[in-house]
Design a protein around this motif. Sequence first.
Motif, mmCIF file in Angstrom:
data_model
loop_
_atom_site.group_PDB
_atom_site.id
_atom_site.type_symbol
_atom_site.label_atom_id
_atom_site.label_comp_id
_atom_site.label_asym_id
_atom_site.label_seq_id
_atom_site.Cartn_x
_atom_site.Cartn_y
_atom_site.Cartn_z
ATOM 1 N N HIS A 61 -13.807 2.894 1.244
ATOM 2 C CA HIS A 61 -12.748 3.530 2.036
ATOM 3 C C HIS A 61 -13.359 3.917 3.383
ATOM 4 C CE1 HIS A 61 -9.664 6.748 2.941
ATOM 5 N NE2 HIS A 61 -8.954 5.647 2.805
ATOM 6 N N HIS A 79 -3.532 -3.184 4.016
ATOM 7 C CA HIS A 79 -2.949 -2.376 5.103
ATOM 8 C C HIS A 79 -3.925 -2.377 6.267
ATOM 9 C CE1 HIS A 79 -5.394 0.365 2.736
ATOM 10 N NE2 HIS A 79 -5.229 1.384 3.562
ATOM 11 N N GLU A 128 -7.591 1.891 -4.226
ATOM 12 C CA GLU A 128 -7.950 1.812 -2.805
ATOM 13 C C GLU A 128 -9.464 1.885 -2.616
ATOM 14 O OE1 GLU A 128 -6.065 4.481 0.035
ATOM 15 O OE2 GLU A 128 -6.666 3.068 1.587
ATOM 16 N N HIS A 158 0.840 -1.208 0.000
ATOM 17 C CA HIS A 158 0.000 0.000 0.000
ATOM 18 C C HIS A 158 0.868 1.250 0.000
ATOM 19 C CE1 HIS A 158 -3.948 1.841 0.251
ATOM 20 N NE2 HIS A 158 -3.380 2.765 1.011
ATOM 21 N N HIS A 161 -10.303 -1.586 5.030
ATOM 22 C CA HIS A 161 -11.265 -0.480 5.074
ATOM 23 C C HIS A 161 -12.717 -0.949 5.007
ATOM 24 C CE1 HIS A 161 -8.963 3.245 5.204
ATOM 25 N NE2 HIS A 161 -8.126 2.750 4.308
ATOM 26 N N ARG A 204 -10.878 -0.466 12.064
ATOM 27 C CA ARG A 204 -10.019 -0.729 10.900
ATOM 28 C C ARG A 204 -9.230 -2.041 11.045
ATOM 29 N NH1 ARG A 204 -8.009 -0.969 7.425
ATOM 30 N NH2 ARG A 204 -6.429 0.470 6.674
ATOM 31 N N ASP A 208 1.348 1.690 4.786
ATOM 32 C CA ASP A 208 0.593 2.921 4.509
ATOM 33 C C ASP A 208 1.512 4.138 4.404
ATOM 34 O OD1 ASP A 208 -1.627 4.344 3.809
ATOM 35 O OD2 ASP A 208 -2.769 3.928 5.623
#
Length: 418
Positions: A185, A247, A158, A52, A226, A258, A358
């Motif tokens: 997201h 991630h 993403e 990511h 996400h 998350r 990230d």
Amino acid sequence: MLRIMQKPRLASAALALVLLAAGPATSAAPRRAAAPDPATALQMRLLTLDTHLDTPASLALPGWSILDAHTVTGDYTQVDLPRMKRGGLDGGFWVIYTPQGPLDVEATRKARDFAVTRGLAIRDMVAAHSESFALAGKAADAAAIKAAGKRVVYLAIENAWPLGDDPTLLRSFYAMGVRMSGFAHFRTNQFADSSTDKAKWDGLSPLGVQLLAEMNRLGVVPDLSHSSDRALDDALRLSKTPIILTHSGCKAVFDHPRNIDDAHLKALAAAGGVIQINSVYVKGLKQSPEREAALKALDAKYPEDKTLTAAERQAVLAERHSIDAKFPEVRATFDDVMVNLLHAIKVVGVDHVGIGLDWDGGGGAVGLEDIADLPKLTKALLAAGYSEADVAKIWSGNVLRVLAAAEAEAAREASPPA
Ligand SMILES: [Zn+2]
């Protein structure tokens, strides 16, 4: 604009002069160059991919080049070619990230165009610096690209919101190089519930199920980072290929929406999937209300999808530096990241864990400031008793196995039934 942007160039020019000046002196009195420590040597030797990289956002910054050496303290970026070399990062999945906006036709079309442009910017980077970067399409390409002395560029989406109501638009992004795609997201969208928003679909929407089938058909790895736990359940039930969390982190270490719990981790691994550990949601951190308010005001002034002029970019950096000085960030540490990584390995084993920190998307920790610090991770894994073969899986073997499985499914679906 140029004050901060040119600083790194001046710094590396100055460094080059110093090295040149040092030349005769060292040859007059030859000294053995210090050998890198074993962990750093291993880091350089292994194929290392981060799943990511939000670095494509940097490509849109005025005056910014991937070839220049930048610093986190200077412009907050964490990835560039000089640091990839220093930190031994061969590449990874370069992300087309679109911040979620309203789910109406006009906004969605704008998001689509933004995502296409961002994907093209990644390709432009490769085309302009083809001596240093190469696009990767197949799982097998990564090792060949490293062997050719270049950096590996897979594309990933993403937030799938830009696809609108047409999952088949993913074919165009696949043609552009996308080999991994998320669904939602921070906010619930037309494809899936977000882990950080109200549920609307109880997991994947009917359109999200179609998108998943399109991913399987094309050979795009489904990324459920996400998306909600229920969306992950749906994907695990419906996908014909293993799932990735590009991630994410562990709820057992830090209870945050998350992150995922151990039961989901085990289900992910049982289906052949992999969790790539990030460095954002590793520990509960309470920022001061003053800092949060100041950052929110800065965001409102310069929304993240706005293209900045050079002057605006300088203004953002100046304001951000002043906010950081006045209201310092409370940060996680390198050890906090390792706790998550080691927990995931303990629960599902070395075949189902990888790295997606990230970078350039909010990642980093004290002692893990940018990709130049990556050999520390390898060192810590070796110190924890993992073998070189284990570390190789964590650094790329697992994600490439998952990508190869997606390729195999696409080939199966493309061939006529016997
Ligand atoms: Zn993210």
